[in-house]
Design a protein around this motif. Structure first.
Motif, short mmCIF file in Angstrom:
data_model
loop_
_atom_site.label_atom_id
_atom_site.label_comp_id
_atom_site.label_asym_id
_atom_site.label_seq_id
_atom_site.Cartn_x
_atom_site.Cartn_y
_atom_site.Cartn_z
N ALA A 2 1.21 -1.06 0.01
CA ALA A 2 -0.24 0.24 0.24
C ALA A 2 1.21 0.88 0.20
O ALA A 2 2.06 0.94 0.34
N ILE A 3 0.14 2.36 -0.87
CA ILE A 3 1.07 3.60 -0.47
C ILE A 3 0.12 4.36 1.05
O ILE A 3 -0.52 4.75 0.89
N GLU A 4 1.14 4.96 1.60
CA GLU A 4 1.16 5.00 2.79
C GLU A 4 1.52 6.94 2.68
O GLU A 4 3.21 7.65 2.51
N LEU A 45 -1.60 14.91 -5.87
CA LEU A 45 -1.35 14.17 -6.36
C LEU A 45 0.07 14.14 -7.19
O LEU A 45 0.57 13.53 -7.20
N ARG A 46 0.38 15.71 -7.41
CA ARG A 46 1.68 16.45 -7.51
C ARG A 46 3.08 15.09 -6.86
O ARG A 46 3.74 15.24 -7.21
N LEU A 47 2.45 15.53 -5.77
CA LEU A 47 3.08 14.47 -4.22
C LEU A 47 3.51 13.64 -4.67
O LEU A 47 4.65 13.23 -4.38
N LEU A 48 2.19 12.83 -4.86
CA LEU A 48 2.38 11.33 -4.99
C LEU A 48 3.42 10.64 -5.75
O LEU A 48 3.49 10.36 -6.13
N MET A 49 3.34 11.78 -7.06
CA MET A 49 4.09 12.00 -8.89
C MET A 49 5.37 12.15 -8.92
O MET A 49 6.03 11.97 -9.87
N GLY A 50 5.82 12.90 -6.86
CA GLY A 50 6.68 13.31 -8.01
C GLY A 50 7.44 14.99 -7.80
O GLY A 50 8.50 15.22 -8.30
N ASP A 64 8.26 3.22 -8.78
CA ASP A 64 8.99 3.96 -9.68
C ASP A 64 7.92 4.54 -10.65
O ASP A 64 8.34 5.09 -11.54
N LYS A 65 6.92 3.43 -11.51
CA LYS A 65 5.98 3.70 -12.84
C LYS A 65 5.21 3.91 -12.72
O LYS A 65 4.38 3.51 -11.72
N ILE A 66 4.74 5.22 -12.79
CA ILE A 66 3.19 6.13 -12.64
C ILE A 66 3.18 6.78 -13.98
O ILE A 66 4.11 7.27 -14.75
N SER A 67 1.94 6.15 -14.63
CA SER A 67 1.39 6.80 -15.29
C SER A 67 0.05 7.63 -14.71
O SER A 67 -0.24 7.68 -13.94
N ILE A 139 -1.93 3.78 -11.13
CA ILE A 139 -2.03 5.14 -12.30
C ILE A 139 -2.84 6.46 -11.59
O ILE A 139 -3.86 6.07 -11.19
N VAL A 140 -2.45 7.45 -11.63
CA VAL A 140 -3.42 8.40 -11.51
C VAL A 140 -3.92 9.18 -12.83
O VAL A 140 -3.68 9.86 -13.03
#
Length: 197
Positions: A2-4, A45-50, A64-67, A139-140
């Motif tokens: 999970a992402i926390e 979302l911007r924080l989650l995507m780095g 590591d891999k986000i779309s 996927i975001v």
């Protein structure tokens, strides 16, 4: 895994957008983020995507891999719908599969057209196919159904439900009907609205 999101805070020019925000995004499930405009959904979302860093707190378990599908289109306008999807899949996904997805989402007559000639709703559907076919572990989708007429939206919702099954999907929407189509209400994350002076 999970992402926390742990006690994350973020401010811009002294205006607090997120304040000690925490949530858990379960692996291989769809999570919907609900809330009015300005409550920090896109910032999260911007924080989650780095693309941004939190002022405080941390986010643990990010893959590591986000779309993504952003609120504004990020397509290469001279390229066709097919070529835009191919940009992120490389040769790992067959041409036939890409075409099949574009047809399924209602773009059968537009596959080879430059995306600059497509309507906003058509471009949005190309973006959705691209995000779902990319080799990603998260996927975001930020307001992915914006600008779609009701009939088209129904078909695109069905497409996303089917193609995202078993994947970790995070969707931002204002629309309770969209949210209900994607995930049970008890799993929605409702963003708090911060009072401003």
């Amino acid at each position: 895994m999970a992402i926390e999101i742990k006690n994350v805070s973020k401010s811009y020019a002294g205006r607090s957008v997120l304040n000690q925000f925490s949530a858990v995004l379960p692996d291989h499930e769809t999570t919907v983020i609900m809330g009015p405009s300005g409550c920090g959904k896109t910032t999260l979302l911007r924080l989650l995507m780095g693309l941004e860093r939190p002022d405080e707190g941390q986010i643990v378990g990010l893959p590591d891999k986000i779309s993504a599908v952003f609120q504004e289109e990020r397509l290469c306008s001279p390229f066709s719908a097919l070529a835009n999807v191919r940009l992120v899949t490389g040769q790992t996904v067959s041409r036939q599969t890409i075409v099949q997805h574009l047809v399924e989402i209602g773009l059968s007559g537009s596959i080879q057209q430059p995306v600059r000639t497509l309507s906003g709703g058509q471009q949005r559907r190309v973006s959705i196919v691209r995000a779902l076919l990319a080799d990603s572990d998260l996927i975001v989708l930020d307001e992915p159904f914006k600008g779609l007429d009701p009939d088209t939206k129904s078909g695109v919702l069905s497409y996303v439900q089917a193609k995202a099954k078993g994947k970790t999907l995070l969707v931002v929407t204002h629309d309770a009907a969209e949210a209900a189509a994607l995930a049970p209400a008890d799993s929605w994350i409702r963003m708090p609205v911060l009072a401003q002076d």
